[in-house]
Each structure stands twice: as structure tokens, then as C-alpha cells.
Design an enzyme around this catalytic site. Structure first.
Site, PDB file in Angstrom:
ATOM      1  N   GLY A 267       0.802  -1.218   0.000  1.00 43.77           N
ATOM      2  CA  GLY A 267       0.000   0.000   0.000  1.00 43.77           C
ATOM      3  C   GLY A 267       0.832   1.264   0.000  1.00 43.77           C
ATOM      4  O   GLY A 267       0.648   2.158  -0.842  1.00 43.77           O
ATOM      5  N   LYS A 268       1.765   1.367   0.936  1.00 45.51           N
ATOM      6  CA  LYS A 268       2.576   2.586   1.027  1.00 45.51           C
ATOM      7  C   LYS A 268       3.569   2.664  -0.130  1.00 45.51           C
ATOM      8  O   LYS A 268       3.849   3.754  -0.639  1.00 45.51           O
ATOM      9  CB  LYS A 268       3.291   2.640   2.368  1.00 45.51           C
ATOM     10  N   ASP A 329       7.819   1.138   8.137  1.00 47.13           N
ATOM     11  CA  ASP A 329       6.456   0.920   8.638  1.00 47.13           C
ATOM     12  C   ASP A 329       6.536  -0.330   9.499  1.00 47.13           C
ATOM     13  O   ASP A 329       6.281  -1.435   9.050  1.00 47.13           O
ATOM     14  CB  ASP A 329       5.493   0.749   7.463  1.00 47.13           C
ATOM     15  N   CYS A 382       1.159   1.386  13.289  1.00 48.61           N
ATOM     16  CA  CYS A 382      -0.294   1.515  13.466  1.00 48.61           C
ATOM     17  C   CYS A 382      -0.625   1.161  14.918  1.00 48.61           C
ATOM     18  O   CYS A 382      -1.525   0.388  15.202  1.00 48.61           O
ATOM     19  CB  CYS A 382      -1.065   0.639  12.485  1.00 48.61           C
TER      20      CYS A 382
END
Length: 447
Positions: A267-268, A329, A382
Site C-alpha cells: 500500500g505505502k 512501517d 499503526c
């Protein structure tokens, strides 16, 4: 007994409780085993599973009030049969009470003995009879009340009340129990946000631009994501706005060389490519081969060419050339994603936060070596918890003084800059920003 939504839901709940795994992974495995379910049954399965996990704490609190035995002493499958049925009785108006009790008794007969069947019948009929008399702890008992009312473990509530105060903590709990919206990142390499919204207007109940991310939209859609117009053409990628903002914090520019150190499912990395106009090089590192396959599929659908998936361990990988920007991430507890993954609050503990911290630091120590002088290192999780966020950055900066926090990154809108605290750390929260919970720190390597 055939594979029904209740049967599969029971299997998933039991696996989550006994193996501390995430529900989506288990759901996909059981769905592939059970074969195709009708849309109505599939939706019911997801409602049963996610709803029971979301409200497990309150269900247990009420069941303990009317049960002849403590719920913790009941075999795990019988316990989850009771939870499933109680969720239907207390939360789902469209399910007849008799059907919830009857199906629970059938499951108890399959996985227990006649004594279990009688016990399940008695508890559930008692629940129906006394549902109007069920009560929560007194609001003066802040932590016990919030734990039962919002279905959260007390250890996490204690942390949030201590850090945010009782009122903000309650608003965070409430927001974390809401069904998460569907957010899409429009692939502006192929279509503009305005044109995409126009193309799907007839197919969705509502589609509106997200106020914080210029390529993000919120969509009212209940069906299979692959059935949305533009899926096969790569017009969009399902992604939370908090995650989109992390990619924007990198400041990625066309032609740069970037490392996404923990890249799956892409995604990123694909968002970075979009911000770079698919010009430059993005090394998308991932340790698991199966996740690389999924990432490659996503990149192919989106038509991204500058991302190069690579298998490797971010804690030990070596590179011969430096990068303009490195994004970490980091693997974490996922406690910021509770509204999407309600089981996270039951399968994680405070001990996990310290355990994750060591791995997060190990990754940072290694990949930071490959940030060029004057380059940017972005650390994100997250997670809402300081052990995985501020403490990691504090320890890292203590070891690597050549890095400093970029407290006011250029190129960000005022509303996004307001999400930074006085230390220069980025925070996104469900109750404040309608995003998942995210943390990020943008560090600059001195020239």
C-alpha cells in the site's frame, strides 16, 4: 453439520482465542475450505465474527451475571458458542431469539455432551428472560465501567485514561467500536479523484473526498471490493487515510531512490510511486515470500513500474548504495487498528509492547545506515502505545545523534501539521481524525 456461518464463526473465534491470531487470516482460510457462500451468508458470517469479537468484553460481563458457572471455567468452544448466541440476542434484531438458542444448542451437542447442551440452553434462556435487568458497573468505577460498557481489557483502558484523561479515553473507546468506513486511495496515475467519484456514483450509496488526503475518498459500499468499477483497471487501492498520510510524510519526489523496509502488501510503496509519478526507484523489502507474491499482484493491477519487490530481512539486509529516503512501517501490536481488527485488544498484552520495541529498534538500527547524508528516515506504526512509538525514537536518537526530528515538515497542509505534537511526532486517532491509530516520526540525517 454443514459449514454454516455460525459454525465457521465458532471456528474462527476459537482459533483467535487459542492461537492469538488475527481473524481475517483465519476467516479467509475457513472460507476457502467451506467453498462459496451466498452473499447473505457471507455478510452474516462477518457480522457474527467481528461483532462478537468487538463486544466480547460486554458479552462476558453479562453472561457472568446470569450463568451458574464463571464463564472462564467453561470449555473454550462452549464459551464461544455462548458469546455468539448472546451477540445475536443482544445486538442483532433480525435474528429470532429462538433461532439463536436452537443453533447454539446444536453446536454445543456437536462439541460437548448433553450436560453442555443443557447448560447452554439454560444460560441463554436466562439471558433472554433477564436481559432487561442486566446492568453495567457504576460510572464512579471508571475503569471497570469503561471495560464492560465498551468491551475493552482493563489494562488498555488504564493506559488510555492515564494518558488522555477519562473523557477523551471514552471517546477513543467509542470510536474504536464503530464499524470502520471504507476508504479508497484513488490511483491518480490513471484517473483523477473527481473523475473516479463521478464514475462510481451510480454504483455506491455515497462517495466523498477525504478532507486530509487529496487522493483519498470515503465510500459507502457493502459488497465485494473487486466488484467496484475500476478495480481491474487499477483505479484505486483500499487504504486507511492514516496510512496514506504516512506515505505523504516521506516527502517523496520524482526520480528519487527510496527504501520501503517493511513493504507488504504494498500500500505505502504503491502510494510512494504515485507521489513520485512512477519515476525513480522504490525497493520494497519484505521477508515473507508469499507476501511478495501478493504485493506483486497489487502493483501489477495498479500499473506501477518503479517499485522493485525484494525479499530480505530488514534487521540484517545490506545495500551497496544509499537511499534518499527510508520508510520503516514497523511491525507492531496493531492496537491502532482495533476498529478493523477488534480481536487485537484480546490477543495483545502489555508485554507484547516491549517485545515489539526490540525488533523495531533492530530494524531502525540496520536500515538507517543506508540513509544518505541529508536524507530522510520515516518511522511509523499503526499503534497508539508509547513503547512502540516515542520510546523507540527516543532510544534510537540516543544512539544515533546524526539524526534529528523534522518537527515541521514542509509541503503539508495546516490540518495535517496540527496532527503533530510539540515533540514533532505525528499522531492520528479514530475519535479525532476518523482514521486508524497511527504514529510517525520524520527524521533527517545531518549533512
Amino acid at each position: 453439520m454443514a459449514e454454516t456461518p455460525r459454525q465457521i464463526a465458532l471456528d474462527v473465534l476459537t482459533d483467535v482465542e487459542t492461537k492469538a491470531c488475527f481473524a481475517d487470516e483465519v476467516l479467509n482460510r475457513y472460507l476457502s475450505r467451506a467453498g462459496a457462500l451466498e452473499k447473505r451468508d457471507r455478510n452474516f458470517l462477518f457480522e457474527l465474527t467481528k461483532g462478537t469479537l468487538r463486544w466480547r468484553g460486554r458479552l462476558d460481563y453479562f453472561l457472568d451475571q446470569i450463568s451458574s458457572r464463571p464463564l472462564a471455567s467453561v470449555p473454550v468452544r462452549i464459551r464461544n458458542i455462548l458469546r455468539l448466541a448472546a451477540y445475536q440476542i443482544l445486538f442483532l434484531d433480525r435474528v429470532p431469539e429462538w433461532a439463536a438458542v436452537d443453533q447454539a444448542a446444536q453446536l454445543a451437542r456437536r462439541y460437548g455432551h448433553e450436560g453442555h447442551v443443557r447448560f447452554v440452553n439454560a444460560v441463554l434462556r436466562n439471558l433472554i428472560r433477564k436481559r432487561g435487568d442486566l446492568s453495567l458497573p457504576d460510572t464512579s468505577q471508571t475503569v471497570p465501567y469503561l471495560a464492560a460498557a465498551y468491551s475493552f481489557p482493563e489494562w488498555l483502558i488504564q493506559r488510555w485514561v492515564r494518558r488522555f484523561g477519562a473523557g477523551p479515553a471514552e471517546r477513543l473507546l467509542e470510536a474504536s467500536n464503530l464499524h470502520p468506513p471504507l476508504f479508497l486511495r484513488v490511483n491518480t496515475l490513471k484517473i483523477s479523484r473527481e473523475e473516479f467519484i463521478e464514475r462510481i456514483t451510480d454504483d455506491v450509496e455515497e462517495a466523498r473526498p477525504h478532507p486530509l488526503v487529496s487522493e483519498g475518498i470515503e465510500v459507502a459500499w457493502q459488497g465485494d471490493l473487486t466488484a467496484l468499477p475500476g478495480y481491474d483497471q487499477g483505479w484505486f487501492y483500499a487504504q486507511d487515510p492514516g496510512s496514506m498520510l504516512v506515505a505523504r510524510l516521506t516527502g517523496a519526489k520524482p526520480g528519487e531512490r527510496i527504501l520501503d523496509a517493511c513493504a507488504a502488501p504494498g500500500g505505502k510503496a504503491s502510494h510512494l510511486a504515485q507521489l513520485m509519478q512512477d519515476s525513480g526507484e522504490i525497493v520494497a523489502l519484505e521477508i515473507e515470500e508469499t507476501k511478495i507474491v501478493r504485493m506483486q499482484e497489487n502493483l501489477e493491477r495498479l500499473g506501477i513500474r518503479c517499485v522493485k519487490p525484494s525479499q530480505g530481512n530488514a534487521e540484517a539486509v545490506e545495500f551497496s548504495d544509499p537511499f534518499d529516503r527510508v520508510l520503516v512501517d514497523a511491525p507492531c501490536s496493531g492496537l491502532g487498528t482495533i476498529r478493523r481488527h477488534p480481536e487485537a485488544k484480546w490477543i495483545k498484552s502489555e508485554e507484547d509492547l516491549i517485545r515489539h520495541q526490540e525488533r523495531q529498534l533492530s530494524i531502525l538500527r540496520n536500515v538507517s545506515r543506508f540513509v544518505r547524508d541529508g536524507g530522510t528516515l520515516i518511522y511509523a506504526t499503526c499503534s497508539t502505545e508509547s513503547e512502540e512509538n516515542e520510546e523507540v525514537i527516543g532510544r534510537f536518537l540516543g544512539e544515533r545523534p546524526e539524526f534529528t526530528v523534522d518537527k515541521k515538515p514542509e509541503g503539508l497542509e495546516t490540518a495535517v501539521l496540527e496532527m503533530f505534537d510539540e515533540q514533532g511526532y505525528f499522531h492520528a486517532y479514530p475519535h479525532l481524525h476518523n482514521t486508524d491509530g497511527f504514529f510517525a516520526a520524520r527524521l533527517i540525517r545531518k549533512k
